[in-house]
Design a protein around this motif. Structure first.
Motif, PDB file in Angstrom:
ATOM      1  N   ARG A 293       0.848  -1.209   0.000  1.00 52.97           N
ATOM      2  CA  ARG A 293       0.000   0.000   0.000  1.00 52.97           C
ATOM      3  C   ARG A 293       0.876   1.249   0.000  1.00 52.97           C
ATOM      4  N   ASP A 294       1.866   1.257   0.913  1.00 54.77           N
ATOM      5  CA  ASP A 294       2.695   2.460   1.055  1.00 54.77           C
ATOM      6  C   ASP A 294       3.519   2.722  -0.206  1.00 54.77           C
ATOM      7  N   TYR A 295       3.988   1.641  -0.827  1.00 53.91           N
ATOM      8  CA  TYR A 295       4.770   1.802  -2.052  1.00 53.91           C
ATOM      9  C   TYR A 295       3.896   2.395  -3.157  1.00 53.91           C
ATOM     10  N   PHE A 296       2.664   1.887  -3.243  1.00 53.83           N
ATOM     11  CA  PHE A 296       1.731   2.378  -4.268  1.00 53.83           C
ATOM     12  C   PHE A 296       1.399   3.858  -4.010  1.00 53.83           C
ATOM     13  N   ILE A 297       1.175   4.203  -2.728  1.00 59.98           N
ATOM     14  CA  ILE A 297       0.857   5.612  -2.389  1.00 59.98           C
ATOM     15  C   ILE A 297       2.016   6.512  -2.829  1.00 59.98           C
ATOM     16  N   GLU A 298       3.239   6.063  -2.552  1.00 59.24           N
ATOM     17  CA  GLU A 298       4.427   6.845  -2.892  1.00 59.24           C
ATOM     18  C   GLU A 298       4.510   7.045  -4.421  1.00 59.24           C
ATOM     19  N   LEU A 299       4.338   5.941  -5.134  1.00 56.14           N
ATOM     20  CA  LEU A 299       4.419   6.032  -6.603  1.00 56.14           C
ATOM     21  C   LEU A 299       3.347   6.969  -7.160  1.00 56.14           C
ATOM     22  N   MET A 300       2.144   6.894  -6.584  1.00 53.95           N
ATOM     23  CA  MET A 300       1.003   7.640  -7.130  1.00 53.95           C
ATOM     24  C   MET A 300       1.116   9.151  -6.898  1.00 53.95           C
ATOM     25  N   LYS A 301       2.076   9.558  -6.037  1.00 59.70           N
ATOM     26  CA  LYS A 301       2.243  11.006  -5.787  1.00 59.70           C
ATOM     27  C   LYS A 301       2.597  11.756  -7.062  1.00 59.70           C
ATOM     28  N   SER A 302       3.193  11.057  -8.016  1.00 56.82           N
ATOM     29  CA  SER A 302       3.581  11.748  -9.253  1.00 56.82           C
ATOM     30  C   SER A 302       2.440  11.792 -10.273  1.00 56.82           C
ATOM     31  N   THR A 303       1.254  11.308  -9.915  1.00 57.05           N
ATOM     32  CA  THR A 303       0.108  11.361 -10.837  1.00 57.05           C
ATOM     33  C   THR A 303      -0.873  12.445 -10.379  1.00 57.05           C
ATOM     34  N   LYS A 304      -1.949  12.621 -11.165  1.00 53.60           N
ATOM     35  CA  LYS A 304      -2.975  13.601 -10.771  1.00 53.60           C
ATOM     36  C   LYS A 304      -4.144  12.946 -10.028  1.00 53.60           C
ATOM     37  N   PHE A 305      -3.976  11.690  -9.650  1.00 50.36           N
ATOM     38  CA  PHE A 305      -5.015  11.039  -8.839  1.00 50.36           C
ATOM     39  C   PHE A 305      -4.835  11.450  -7.378  1.00 50.36           C
ATOM     40  N   ASP A 306      -5.948  11.600  -6.643  1.00 50.93           N
ATOM     41  CA  ASP A 306      -5.871  11.865  -5.200  1.00 50.93           C
ATOM     42  C   ASP A 306      -6.382  10.648  -4.457  1.00 50.93           C
ATOM     43  N   LEU A 307      -5.453   9.961  -3.802  1.00 50.32           N
ATOM     44  CA  LEU A 307      -5.829   8.719  -3.126  1.00 50.32           C
ATOM     45  C   LEU A 307      -6.588   9.017  -1.842  1.00 50.32           C
ATOM     46  N   LEU A 308      -7.589   8.184  -1.547  1.00 44.91           N
ATOM     47  CA  LEU A 308      -8.299   8.266  -0.265  1.00 44.91           C
ATOM     48  C   LEU A 308      -7.573   7.346   0.716  1.00 44.91           C
ATOM     49  N   ASN A 309      -8.041   7.358   1.964  1.00 45.05           N
ATOM     50  CA  ASN A 309      -7.386   6.524   2.974  1.00 45.05           C
ATOM     51  C   ASN A 309      -7.736   5.037   2.784  1.00 45.05           C
ATOM     52  N   SER A 310      -6.764   4.169   3.017  1.00 44.38           N
ATOM     53  CA  SER A 310      -7.073   2.733   3.069  1.00 44.38           C
ATOM     54  C   SER A 310      -6.382   2.141   4.283  1.00 44.38           C
ATOM     55  N   SER A 311      -7.158   1.587   5.220  1.00 41.81           N
ATOM     56  CA  SER A 311      -6.592   0.989   6.436  1.00 41.81           C
ATOM     57  C   SER A 311      -6.604  -0.524   6.392  1.00 41.81           C
ATOM     58  N   GLY A 312      -7.154  -1.091   5.324  1.00 42.58           N
ATOM     59  CA  GLY A 312      -7.211  -2.551   5.247  1.00 42.58           C
ATOM     60  C   GLY A 312      -7.659  -3.003   3.871  1.00 42.58           C
ATOM     61  N   SER A 313      -7.766  -4.335   3.688  1.00 38.31           N
ATOM     62  CA  SER A 313      -8.086  -4.982   2.394  1.00 38.31           C
ATOM     63  C   SER A 313      -6.878  -4.821   1.468  1.00 38.31           C
ATOM     64  N   TYR A 314      -7.029  -5.183   0.166  1.00 38.13           N
ATOM     65  CA  TYR A 314      -5.930  -4.788  -0.719  1.00 38.13           C
ATOM     66  C   TYR A 314      -6.374  -3.801  -1.776  1.00 38.13           C
ATOM     67  N   PHE A 315      -7.238  -2.897  -1.324  1.00 36.62           N
ATOM     68  CA  PHE A 315      -7.758  -1.879  -2.232  1.00 36.62           C
ATOM     69  C   PHE A 315      -7.516  -0.468  -1.704  1.00 36.62           C
ATOM     70  N   ILE A 316      -7.396   0.448  -2.637  1.00 38.30           N
ATOM     71  CA  ILE A 316      -7.331   1.860  -2.279  1.00 38.30           C
ATOM     72  C   ILE A 316      -8.088   2.615  -3.379  1.00 38.30           C
ATOM     73  N   CYS A 317      -8.893   3.594  -2.962  1.00 31.86           N
ATOM     74  CA  CYS A 317      -9.700   4.336  -3.930  1.00 31.86           C
ATOM     75  C   CYS A 317      -9.025   5.672  -4.242  1.00 31.86           C
ATOM     76  N   ALA A 318      -9.369   6.219  -5.407  1.00 25.75           N
ATOM     77  CA  ALA A 318      -8.755   7.494  -5.797  1.00 25.75           C
ATOM     78  C   ALA A 318      -9.765   8.385  -6.505  1.00 25.75           C
ATOM     79  N   LYS A 319      -9.698   9.678  -6.164  1.00 22.13           N
ATOM     80  CA  LYS A 319     -10.502  10.662  -6.903  1.00 22.13           C
ATOM     81  C   LYS A 319      -9.690  11.066  -8.137  1.00 22.13           C
ATOM     82  N   TYR A 320     -10.415  11.383  -9.222  1.00 21.96           N
ATOM     83  CA  TYR A 320      -9.689  11.769 -10.443  1.00 21.96           C
ATOM     84  C   TYR A 320     -10.174  13.116 -10.953  1.00 21.96           C
TER      85      TYR A 320
END
Ligand SMILES: Cc1ncc(COP(=O)(O)O)c(C=O)c1O
Length: 380
Positions: A293-320
């Motif tokens: 999760r943390d690696y994906f969050i770090e990578l996604m910082k260079s995109t225009k997606f805004d990630l929401l919080n994820s505390s569990g599962s293997y999913f994370i949602c993003a606003k576009y």
């Protein structure tokens, strides 16, 4: 021939649609929830060994007893409660089947079932096929928390069940101790059952304790708690899971189960009976997935997606919304075709298609897959 559909509103699931589109356009599939890396070599070898030893015929319909004993031992270790493996556990072909069976066990036509949306796609059809009525409550966007006052307002004399899912698909939200207190106070002195979908029990991050129903004896006495080995041991294609409930409820659950699949795949059960004793195999999972999760969050910082919080599962949602105003289904479909990354539009987890302009990413993938996918998303 004419067939009167039992599920006239059901269409092909969004997972099938998006995975099909991903294949067609050679896209990286961050849509459907499964790991793209190998499961445990040791567990695979154990299955092969036990097949050679002759464990290839039916086991009892409740499941292979040593496996139920291993589950009970782990439940006691994790949640400090003794579960009777003889009467309170049934092995099922996956979590989805356990959920369907629990609903079919309890529901009568016109019963009402409280379902929080966004919701895993099988819940509503499983309720409707039993002639019952889903009573829908939105989780509060963007944290996806439960508004318990709204739950109180929606309860009627016909409320038969409340369905919970923590850690939650598709949002990664998790229930807190406070939520469990609210739930306890709502169901106290009622005949309301609880179905708790805990297939992501071991996928919870940041040292948050999983609020299993199994921790709360007053809630457990009215609950069916559903789990999935596929999610815990990276083998979603095995379709093996189990349900835990008090003996009285389980007796009825088994009546439905025995005339449906009767019993599950024997070699996997025999192998798991032994493998479950290895605590590290499941305790290490949250750390591994948190890193992803943390690696994906770090990578996604260079995109225009805004990630929401994820505390569990293997999913994370993003606003576009910094990229487009399109409806989420159009957006997800377009970026699969044009940019080569498949996601799941979150509106498909709402009966009415509520569109908060959010897509779901699955991060249980190899680092290379995540890097390659984000390399494509950066260009949008
Ligand atoms: C919330 C939820 N419940 C149940 C399941 C199904 O588990 P299984 O594959 O064991 O049927 C899934 C799978 O994606 C899920 O996300």
């Amino acid at each position: 021939m004419h067939i009167q559909s039992k599920l006239p509103n059901s269409t092909t699931s969004i997972f099938t649609v998006m995975s099909g589109l991903a294949n067609q356009h050679n896209a990286i599939n961050l849509g459907q929830g499964f790991p793209d890396y190998q499961m445990s070599e040791e567990l695979m070898n154990k299955v092969y060994e036990v097949m050679q030893k002759g464990f290839n015929q039916y086991v009892p319909m409740q499941g292979y007893m040593p496996l139920r004993e291993s589950i009970a031992a782990n439940v006691e270790f994790l949640y400090n409660i003794k579960i009777n493996p003889d009467t309170d556990i049934t092995i099922t072909p996956g979590g989805t089947y356990a959920i369907y069976t629990a609903l079919t066990t309890v529901l009568q036509p016109k019963d009402e079932v409280i379902v929080f949306e966004p919701a895993y796609d099988s819940y509503i059809p499983n309720i409707e096929i039993n002639g019952a009525i889903p009573v829908l409550i939105d989780l509060k966007f963007p944290d996806y928390k439960i508004d318990w006052n709204e739950v109180r307002k929606k309860i009627t004399a016909k409320t038969k069940m409340i369905m919970l899912n923590s850690p939650h698909n598709p949002t990664g939200a998790v229930l807190s101790e406070e939520d469990m207190k609210e739930l306890s106070s709502i169901v106290k002195d009622t005949n309301i059952f609880i179905l708790s979908d805990e297939v992501y029990e071991h996928l919870i991050f940041d040292n948050i304790p999983h609020q299993s129903i199994l921790r709360y004896p007053d809630l457990l006495q009215r609950s069916f708690v559903c789990f999935s080995f596929g999610k815990t041991y990276n083998c979603t294609g095995w379709k093996l899971g189990y349900c835990i409930s008090p003996a009285e409820l389980m007796k009825e659950f088994r009546k439905v189960h025995q005339f449906n699949c009767f019993c599950c795949h024997t070699p996997s059960q025999v192998a798991l009976a032994d493998f479950l004793k290895n605590k590290d195999a499941y305790l290490s999972l949250s750390g591994i997935m948190q890193q992803k999760r943390d690696y994906f969050i770090e990578l996604m910082k260079s995109t225009k997606f805004d990630l929401l919080n994820s505390s569990g599962s293997y999913f994370i949602c993003a606003k576009y919304n910094r990229i487009s105003n399109e409806a989420d289904k159009d957006f997800a479909s377009r970026i699969t075709k044009e940019n080569g990354v498949a996601t799941i539009p979150v509106s498909s987890f709402y009966k009415a298609g509520t569109d908060n302009k959010v897509v779901r990413f699955c991060f249980s993938k190899k680092n290379e897959t995540l890097e390659e996918a984000v390399g494509r998303l950066v260009k949008i």
